[in-house]
Structures are given as structure tokens and as C-alpha cells.
Design a protein around this motif. Structure first.
Motif, short mmCIF file in Angstrom:
data_model
loop_
_atom_site.label_atom_id
_atom_site.label_comp_id
_atom_site.label_asym_id
_atom_site.label_seq_id
_atom_site.Cartn_x
_atom_site.Cartn_y
_atom_site.Cartn_z
N TYR A 36 23.02 16.18 -49.53
CA TYR A 36 24.29 16.03 -48.81
C TYR A 36 24.89 14.67 -49.14
O TYR A 36 24.20 13.77 -49.63
CB TYR A 36 24.09 16.18 -47.30
N GLU A 37 26.19 14.54 -48.90
CA GLU A 37 26.89 13.28 -49.13
C GLU A 37 27.55 12.83 -47.84
O GLU A 37 27.86 13.64 -46.96
CB GLU A 37 27.93 13.42 -50.24
N VAL A 38 27.77 11.53 -47.73
CA VAL A 38 28.48 10.94 -46.60
C VAL A 38 29.71 10.23 -47.14
O VAL A 38 29.61 9.36 -48.01
CB VAL A 38 27.59 9.93 -45.84
N ILE A 39 30.88 10.64 -46.66
CA ILE A 39 32.14 10.03 -47.08
C ILE A 39 32.71 9.21 -45.93
O ILE A 39 33.04 9.75 -44.88
CB ILE A 39 33.17 11.09 -47.53
N VAL A 40 32.77 7.91 -46.12
CA VAL A 40 33.35 7.01 -45.13
C VAL A 40 34.76 6.64 -45.59
O VAL A 40 34.95 6.13 -46.70
CB VAL A 40 32.50 5.73 -44.97
N VAL A 41 35.73 6.92 -44.76
CA VAL A 41 37.12 6.54 -45.07
C VAL A 41 37.48 5.34 -44.20
O VAL A 41 37.56 5.45 -42.97
CB VAL A 41 38.10 7.69 -44.82
N ASN A 42 37.64 4.20 -44.82
CA ASN A 42 38.01 2.99 -44.11
C ASN A 42 39.52 2.95 -43.92
O ASN A 42 40.28 2.84 -44.88
CB ASN A 42 37.55 1.75 -44.89
N ASP A 43 39.94 3.04 -42.66
CA ASP A 43 41.38 3.10 -42.35
C ASP A 43 41.87 1.75 -41.86
O ASP A 43 42.37 1.60 -40.75
CB ASP A 43 41.61 4.19 -41.30
N GLY A 44 41.68 0.72 -42.72
CA GLY A 44 42.19 -0.61 -42.41
C GLY A 44 41.37 -1.39 -41.41
O GLY A 44 41.92 -2.17 -40.62
N SER A 45 40.05 -1.23 -41.42
CA SER A 45 39.20 -1.97 -40.48
C SER A 45 39.27 -3.48 -40.73
O SER A 45 39.31 -3.93 -41.87
CB SER A 45 37.75 -1.51 -40.60
N THR A 46 39.26 -4.23 -39.65
CA THR A 46 39.27 -5.70 -39.75
C THR A 46 38.09 -6.33 -39.00
O THR A 46 38.02 -7.55 -38.87
CB THR A 46 40.58 -6.26 -39.17
N ASP A 47 37.17 -5.51 -38.49
CA ASP A 47 36.09 -6.01 -37.65
C ASP A 47 34.72 -5.98 -38.32
O ASP A 47 33.71 -6.22 -37.67
CB ASP A 47 36.02 -5.20 -36.35
N GLY A 48 34.68 -5.69 -39.62
CA GLY A 48 33.41 -5.65 -40.31
C GLY A 48 32.82 -4.26 -40.46
O GLY A 48 31.72 -4.11 -41.02
N SER A 49 33.52 -3.22 -40.01
CA SER A 49 33.01 -1.86 -40.15
C SER A 49 32.82 -1.50 -41.63
O SER A 49 31.82 -0.86 -42.00
CB SER A 49 33.97 -0.86 -39.49
N ARG A 50 33.76 -1.90 -42.46
CA ARG A 50 33.63 -1.59 -43.88
C ARG A 50 32.43 -2.31 -44.48
O ARG A 50 31.74 -1.76 -45.37
CB ARG A 50 34.90 -1.96 -44.66
N ASP A 51 32.16 -3.51 -44.04
CA ASP A 51 31.01 -4.26 -44.56
C ASP A 51 29.70 -3.53 -44.24
O ASP A 51 28.77 -3.52 -45.04
CB ASP A 51 30.98 -5.67 -43.96
N VAL A 52 29.63 -2.93 -43.05
CA VAL A 52 28.45 -2.16 -42.69
C VAL A 52 28.29 -0.98 -43.65
O VAL A 52 27.18 -0.70 -44.14
CB VAL A 52 28.55 -1.66 -41.23
N ALA A 53 29.39 -0.27 -43.92
CA ALA A 53 29.33 0.87 -44.84
C ALA A 53 28.90 0.41 -46.23
O ALA A 53 28.10 1.07 -46.90
CB ALA A 53 30.69 1.56 -44.88
N GLU A 54 29.42 -0.73 -46.68
CA GLU A 54 29.08 -1.25 -48.02
C GLU A 54 27.60 -1.64 -48.09
O GLU A 54 26.92 -1.38 -49.09
CB GLU A 54 29.96 -2.45 -48.33
N GLU A 55 27.10 -2.25 -47.04
CA GLU A 55 25.69 -2.64 -46.99
C GLU A 55 24.79 -1.40 -47.08
O GLU A 55 23.81 -1.39 -47.85
CB GLU A 55 25.42 -3.39 -45.68
N LEU A 56 25.11 -0.36 -46.33
CA LEU A 56 24.29 0.85 -46.35
C LEU A 56 24.45 1.62 -47.65
O LEU A 56 23.52 2.29 -48.10
CB LEU A 56 24.66 1.73 -45.15
N LYS A 57 25.62 1.52 -48.26
CA LYS A 57 25.83 2.19 -49.54
C LYS A 57 24.88 1.64 -50.60
O LYS A 57 24.40 2.39 -51.47
CB LYS A 57 27.28 2.01 -49.98
N ARG A 58 24.59 0.34 -50.56
CA ARG A 58 23.67 -0.25 -51.54
C ARG A 58 22.25 0.27 -51.36
O ARG A 58 21.45 0.25 -52.30
CB ARG A 58 23.70 -1.78 -51.41
N LEU A 59 21.95 0.75 -50.15
CA LEU A 59 20.61 1.26 -49.88
C LEU A 59 20.50 2.77 -50.04
O LEU A 59 19.42 3.29 -50.32
CB LEU A 59 20.19 0.88 -48.44
#
Length: 362
Positions: A36-59
Motif C-alpha cells: 500500500y502507499e500513503v499520499i500526504v497532500v500538504n495544503d500550505g502547512s506552516t506548523d511543521g506538519s510537512r517536516d513530520v511527513a518528510e522525516e517519515l518519508k526518509r524512513l
């Protein structure tokens, strides 16, 4: 060698949900399904939500991150993810929710077993961090496998609010031209009800596989209007008419639209929002949704039907007065500010002058 397409795409739009987003991502990454795949759509986050997704993407290689070009809202973000999804089925989640480890596997296996367009599983609400989820089997009168045309009187109000506890065949959504509308709020009703009405076969899993975090009063968008429901219901009617099935689903459409009208008005945060919404519904909004005319169909709920008749049949001032008093205790409980209902002719005349000033500005 060609890569194998995922069995399921789990779609998560996110905008400034840092408080719960990591927990949600860890929950979705703990699925026992392998493909399965997980698709995260970042809709202009400014609170670090995208950074969390990027961190987990590396793992975890199964994560894809898509940045929405502009902040367009959850509907547009979900459409962007659907356009890029590769899974045979899709599950659309919220960035604050939790999932049982076998959610994807159970939904996918049931869908494949019955060749279903939609799988519906139970969900349970999370109201606070110290509350244990209460698993309850709901809507048990429905069979495990059913066709939507066998439940035309109640289908929308029973399942129309359950977007997050469904898996959809992706090709079915494409062929039926089902997308989210580009409106600020209440965008899920059109998508979910359109899918329910056009599916060939639906499977129901009476297990709670999804935990949905309920928004508190402080989390609600302050710009939420009692009229936000209207465009979604109007577009749903247009879609059903386009497919030639509006007559088939007219009763359940009336039920879910009426619930939106009544709850929207009772949930008005200020007297100004209530008056503005009531005026719009009285002049044209209720007619847009098919509650007037010789062929009008009223909701089966007697209380909602009475409230609609108040909006339609009374004049503007007496209608607001009667509606306001019909369930004033509930109205005041939901409003952010205390509201005193009109009680004197003088107050009524003021409201009438407000209406004239509004009309002169149009």
C-alpha cells in the motif's frame, strides 16, 4: 522490471495539524498490509506538519508527499491526491485520526471477495485523549453485501457522513466522475453520496477499524457559516439529475438536506449569521434544494419537516421568530454568544429595516 501497483492508496490531506499528525502517520504506517502507499497532500502547512511527513518519508518508502500549489482547502487537496493515486482502492483519512492495524487489509480483502465498488467499515469517535474508544456496531439492519437501490429511502442519511470509514475502487470514482467540490466547508457530502448512489455493490464490515477525532468547539473554523451546506447539497442534486437518478434517491436526499438546513441554523454562532442564513433560505435556498412546489418531498423526520415548513410558509419575521423559539435551548447552547430572541414589535421592525438595508446593497 515494472513496479507492482499498490493495492490501496491511503490519502491524508494536512494543513497545520501538528498536534496529532505524527500519531496519525505512525498509525497508518503500522498497517499489516504490505502493498500500500500513503499520499500526504500538504495544503500550505506552516506548523511543521510537512517536516513530520518528510522525516517519515526518509524512513518509509511508501510515503509520497504532494504540495498543493495554493491553499485551496481539503476538497481540492483530496482531488489532487486522487489524481496521483495508484492504488486499486483508496481510503481518504483525516490528519488527526487513528486506524486499526488491519484496516487496509480487511477493507481490501472484502472488496476483492465481492468485487465491490465501496467497502464501509465502522468508526468510533475520539473526544479526548483520556477517553477509551467505544466500539459500537452501527446500522446493523443493512446486510453485509447490498445494492444501493435497495435502500433508496435512507442511504444518504445513514452513510453520507462516513467518508473516512470507506474504501472506494479508484476506477469506479474515475468512471463515475466523482470528485470533491471546491467549496470552503462541507465538501464531503457531494463526494460520499454521489459514490453511494452510483456504486454497483457495497460491502459493510461491522467492525470499528477507524477512530475519528471529534473537533472541539475551539477547533471549529470561525468562518463556518450556516449556509456552507447549501452549495454541496445543490451540487449533489445536480449530479443525481445528471445521472438520471434524482427521483430514485429523492427521499434520502430530502432527509440529508433537511438535516443540514436545520443543524446549520441551530449552529449559527451569532444572531447576524442566523438572520442572514434564514433570509437566504426563505427567499430561494430551500427552493433550490427541492422543498417547494407541487412535487416537493419533505424529510421523514417530523421535527425537521416542521422547521422547513416554518421557513417556507411563514413570512420572514414571524418565521424567524417561530423557528428561533422552536428549540431555543439547543440554539443558545450551540451559539458562541448569548442571543436574545425577538420579543416585541419594535425588535421586529428593526429586523425588517436590517433586511431592507441588506437588500439595498445587493
Amino acid at each position: 522490471m515494472a513496479l507492482t501497483a499498490p493495492d490501496i492508496s491511503i490519502i491524508i490531506p494536512v494543513r497545520n495539524s501538528i498536534s496529532f499528525f505524527r500519531q496519525t502517520m505512525e498509525s497508518v504506517l503500522a498497517q499489516d498490509m504490505r502493498n500500500y502507499e500513503v499520499i500526504v497532500v500538504n495544503d500550505g502547512s506552516t506548523d511543521g506538519s510537512r517536516d513530520v511527513a518528510e522525516e517519515l518519508k526518509r524512513l518509509y518508502g511508501r510515503i509520497r508527499i504532494i504540495d498543493a500549489p495554493d491553499r485551496q482547502g481539503p476538497g481540492a487537496a483530496r482531488n489532487l491526491a486522487l489524481h496521483n493515486a495508484l492504488g486499486e482502492y483508496v481510503i481518504i483519512a483525516d490528519p488527526t485520526d487513528l486506524f486499526e492495524p488491519d484496516m487496509a487489509t480487511s477493507a481490501y480483502e472484502s472488496a476483492r471477495e465481492h468485487d465491490a465498488d465501496i467497502v464501509i467499515f465502522d468508526s468510533t469517535p475520539i473526544y479526548s485523549e483520556d477517553q477509551t474508544p467505544d466500539y459500537r456496531q452501527r446500522k446493523s439492519s443493512y446486510p453485509a453485501v447490498f445494492k444501493p437501490e435497495d435502500h433508496t429511502a435512507t442511504l444518504f442519511e445513514d452513510w453520507g457522513f462516513d467518508l473516512n470509514s470507506m474504501a472506494f475502487r479508484r476506477e469506479f470514482l474515475i468512471e463515475a466522475q466523482i470528485m470533491f467540490p471546491s467549496i470552503p466547508h462541507d465538501e464531503t457530502i457531494l463526494f460520499t453520496c454521489s459514490a453511494l448512489a452510483t456504486a454497483n455493490l457495497i460491502v459493510r464490515l461491522p467492525r470499528a477499524l477507524y477512530q475519528h477525532r471529534q473537533a472541539s468547539e475551539n477547533d471549529l473554523d470561525p468562518n463556518l457559516s450556516p449556509l456552507d451546506f447549501h452549495e454541496s447539497c445543490r451540487l449533489l442534486r445536480a449530479y443525481l439529475e445528471y445521472r438520471g437518478i434524482f427521483g430514485t434517491y429523492r427521499q434520502t436526499y430530502a432527509n440529508i438536506s433537511a438535516a443540514h438546513i436545520v443543524n446549520g441554523l441551530l449552529g449559527a454562532k451569532t444572531s447576524h449569521a442566523f438572520i442572514r442564513a434564514f433570509e437566504f433560505l426563505h427567499i430561494r435556498g430551500v427552493a433550490d434544494l427541492g422543498f417547494t412546489g407541487n412535487d416537493a418531498v419533505m424529510p421523514t423526520d417530523e421535527g425537521q419537516a416542521r422547521m422547513l415548513r416554518i421557513i417556507v410558509d411563514r413570512d420572514m419575521i414571524s418565521g424567524m421568530y417561530e423557528f428561533w423559539h422552536y428549540d431555543i435551548a439547543l440554539l443558545q447552547q450551540r451559539m458562541a454568544q448569548p442571543v436574545i430572541p425577538p420579543e416585541t414589535p419594535t425588535t421586529h421592525r428593526r429586523t425588517g429595516r436590517w433586511r431592507k438595508r441588506r437588500a439595498s446593497k445587493r
